[in-house]
Design an enzyme around this catalytic site. Sequence first.
Site, mmCIF file in Angstrom:
data_model
loop_
_atom_site.group_PDB
_atom_site.id
_atom_site.type_symbol
_atom_site.label_atom_id
_atom_site.label_comp_id
_atom_site.label_asym_id
_atom_site.label_seq_id
_atom_site.Cartn_x
_atom_site.Cartn_y
_atom_site.Cartn_z
ATOM 1 N N THR B 41 0.811 -1.228 0.000
ATOM 2 C CA THR B 41 0.000 0.000 0.000
ATOM 3 C C THR B 41 0.839 1.269 0.000
ATOM 4 O O THR B 41 0.409 2.301 -0.481
ATOM 5 C CB THR B 41 -0.951 -0.011 1.220
ATOM 6 N N HIS B 49 -7.904 3.306 -11.103
ATOM 7 C CA HIS B 49 -8.119 3.029 -12.521
ATOM 8 C C HIS B 49 -9.590 3.105 -12.909
ATOM 9 O O HIS B 49 -10.470 2.822 -12.086
ATOM 10 C CB HIS B 49 -7.596 1.629 -12.865
ATOM 11 N N ARG B 310 4.220 -6.133 -5.765
ATOM 12 C CA ARG B 310 2.818 -6.438 -5.980
ATOM 13 C C ARG B 310 2.586 -7.925 -5.778
ATOM 14 O O ARG B 310 3.418 -8.731 -6.190
ATOM 15 C CB ARG B 310 2.422 -6.037 -7.397
ATOM 16 N N CYS B 402 9.662 22.093 3.519
ATOM 17 C CA CYS B 402 9.363 21.774 2.124
ATOM 18 C C CYS B 402 7.863 21.695 1.909
ATOM 19 O O CYS B 402 7.329 22.190 0.930
ATOM 20 C CB CYS B 402 9.999 20.451 1.729
ATOM 21 N N CYS B 442 13.964 18.556 8.789
ATOM 22 C CA CYS B 442 12.956 18.360 9.835
ATOM 23 C C CYS B 442 13.112 17.043 10.575
ATOM 24 O O CYS B 442 12.500 16.858 11.618
ATOM 25 C CB CYS B 442 11.550 18.457 9.234
#
Lengths: 424, 500, 120
Positions: B41, B49, B310, B402, B442
Amino acid sequence: MMQYDIVVVGGGPAGLAAAIKAKKEGIDKVLIIERDKELGGILQQCIHNGFGLHIFQEELTGPEYAERFIKEVEKLEIEYKLDTMVIDLSPKKVITAINSVEGVISIQAKAVILAMGCRERTRGAISVPGTRPAGVLTAGMAQRSINIEGYMVGKKAVILGSGDIGLIMARRLTLEGAQVEAVLELMPYSGGLTRNIVQCLDDYHIPLLLNHTIIEIKGKERVEGVIVAKVDENKNLIIGSERYIECDTLLLSVGLIPENELSRKAGVEIDNVTGGPIVNESMETNISGIFACGNVVHVHDLVDWVTKESMRAGKSASKFAKQLLNNQDSININVGCGIRYVVPHKISLSEKKETIELYMRTDNVYCNADIVIQVNGETVKKLKKPRLNPGEMQSIKLQLKQIQLEKNPIITVCVDKGRAENGI
Amino acid sequence: MYDITIIGGGIIGTSVARELSKYKLNVALIEEENDIANGTTKANSAIVHAGYDPNSETLKAKLNVRGNKLFYKICNELDVPFKRIGSLVLAFNQEEMVKINKLYNKGLINGVPNVEIVNRKRLIELEPNVSSNALGGLYAPTTGIVSPWELAIALSENAVENGTQLFLDTEVIDIKKEESNYRVITKYKQFKTKYIINCAGLHADEINNMVNSDSLKIQPNRGQYFLFDKGIENMVNTVVFQCPSEKGKGVVVLPTIHGNLLLGPTSEKAYDKESFRTTVEGLDVLKKEGARVIANLPFDKLITSFSGLRAKSYTGDFIIEESRESNGFINVAGIDSPGLSAAPAIAEHVVEILHKIHEGLEKKEDFNPLRKKEMRFMELSYDEKNEIINNNPQYGRVICRCENITEGEIVDAIHRKVGARTVDGVKKRVRCGMGRCQGGFCGHKVMEIIARELKVDITEVEKDKKGSYILTSSKDANEMYNKINEVVVLMVKSQGENVG
Amino acid sequence: MGSKQIVCIVCPVGCTLKIAKELNEYSVNGNKCAKGKLYAIEEETRPTRIVTSTVKIANGHLNRLPVKTSSPIPKKLVFKCMEEIKRIEVEAPIRVGEVLVNNVLGSDVNIIASRSMYKE
């Protein structure tokens, strides 16, 4: 909305020097805005010595160098805001900043000096392949962790990139008891100062592997090692030269990038080579009244030069605030062969200065070469150099009296007669 | 005893958990990692899609199209950014135009709304920067972009708010079949449960094979990506695909939901399930393939590269079914692309299966579909910002320069229902460290905030996985590792009663 | 002794120096200036370095106070000096230049604070 004559964005060496100079030039309302909890910028973590040889004729550590300027800021009663982040800047010089105490602050400035410095190039920017474990960090991040926060970052390190921070950190880690296995450099020469190679690497028998890079980072949770390989003159990997070095830490010292996100918001034009604003000899950007100095313009090797450049910016900004600066027309300085960039990029026609100093870097190592300034193809100045190294910034003075600027001459800086040590 | 134990806290496990939290059920969601969304994930193309690609009659086709439809509502309820930006599949020659035609027809059969074959002229209108070699292609306006990990975290938070019990750092060691239930054995805790829903992603085969003899096999397939800095996302307006081949959908160029540009993935057989690495060859492939789509991708604006694995099944389709050998053991396996797109529909499908095997599945009256909104401080007006800083000065302290993230947002991310406990946990939730400095500025401040808020020593703050220590100080790494494990045990104990 | 090569660190030119001892006199070659010769002889006879590090500080706004040796110390004492520095603990306020350790390792060199730190 608050009103200031000059607002300096950034309280590092550039911002401090610019603010001091502006105040000394008689500008009353000068404000420094700093995002960290104290002034001094990156100097505060650069605890090694070697700063100030040109400005103070003595070797100071970073914090000592910073402290001299901070004391001056206090003495001159220059206002500053700490822990304050500038989040916007308009071309009309309205600054929006934010902090815990005042909330959102809007400031109208007559002139703005950009002095935000630079950031380090990361692993991602240079695409080092491999896994993504903990223990991969930039040299500056490690420096902050060790010198300011007081925490070690690893026990057995490899350093990629031989920029000065990388070299300094190789020594620092060693002194703190870590083992530095090697410093790797993709180029055939180091990006750092020779004295740092001797003092930081040779003194501690740390190997400097030129023409080397990392082709894979290994490790699941924490770095377990790196695969290094040699590259040929075209930077292609030499098959068969791969070897594994076990380590728990990989430090990167692979370049610094001027931080100009804020400049872009104000419409400041950026030079793609330096990564910083395009400026004239007053350090003024294309936006009238917005100046820039220090590493936000181009990355310097020596803080002394940052200070000098920033004082010029402070002086010009104060002239601007007094409406005495007139920079409308300018001519470009062209970058000729052998040169990567020249700062300033332009000379203004209306500001009559006698001499200006040009700062530049070469694109390669040259031996026994000349840096040459040509006007309309004719050499007006020549500076002999036994050795030119891209890692070491060069400067050359240009007498403007000799040049009839109003006739729009073509001014070019180039390297002449040199022998490139590698490549080309 | 739990009614249902969901194994795996990725986008599938959390989607199923959130769907089941609508019902009167006692549900445990268990995850081996120390955070939600730490596997597939967190490293994928982040595309929702349209659904013209899977072969008709497959579960993939059906659930993709249905899932896409559900996205808007779910993301709205959970306050997760989602945009339908549309997609293009490019054809570079006539042969590929034939493939485009086939895709178009599949789109029609699959029920994808408004698919359209476009010529060069229309293509340039939609994507002015696309390669001059592209002849035309397929346009599907319903394709969307989302942050998969933010969605998974939001789903898990909403599930927990509605009664799901979440157990992190809970790796399944074994599963025992008992008379009328299962016993899920983990390192610190056992879960007695009536049903098991196997959403273990790459490890779904291992979980299945603990109970069943039919050997489900998951083949990890690696995809490498490049992520570019902000400011160039307008190079493409849509998700730009190349023509699919037997290897998959090919290398894609797309803007991310947060305004970066993403290029990837490669498609390579990975030899093991831990092979999350980028390679010299893979990154070279990306550069070449990327240049086919957009001639001058600015590779000097890269901010990172990463790879994801995957979970491919051998059937080529999703495997979502009750095991033939074990009643009440439901596999949700082989969820590779379009798994993210299908996730909401997969969750519905699982509930349908449960309806068949469990009598009297009853909806809760008090299910709250809304998640507590996240404060995106920089998006607020000046007045709103001032008011918030006035109430909580932490919002006046910008930590990540950023992405402009304040301390207040980080503290909130740590203390939310499914809060961040690691540096990457904070990064996934509020993007500190995701920008161009990659945490250089950071990182330490984030560690300090985590240490302070979770009341641990800063040397105990980790990057992501257990053992990914960042600072060594004078402490020995092993010593530290043990300490972290103790903390984990304490956390797990405080999260729910011990069964078994 | 035979001749020995060192790289000069006095300025950025980085000359490669050859130093040799004949009878009681050093001869230096390769230097482009007089400073190079002095450096080579000093580096050969009594190499020294400035040591910089940090020490623990209480009540300051930072955890660490940067320190340095007040002048260069013999190179061979660098690691021993680090050991001494690691033992130091101070309390804010501290002023820059304040002596924290006198005559470290009998070298006539002091360890001094290289910045000021106010009490928090």
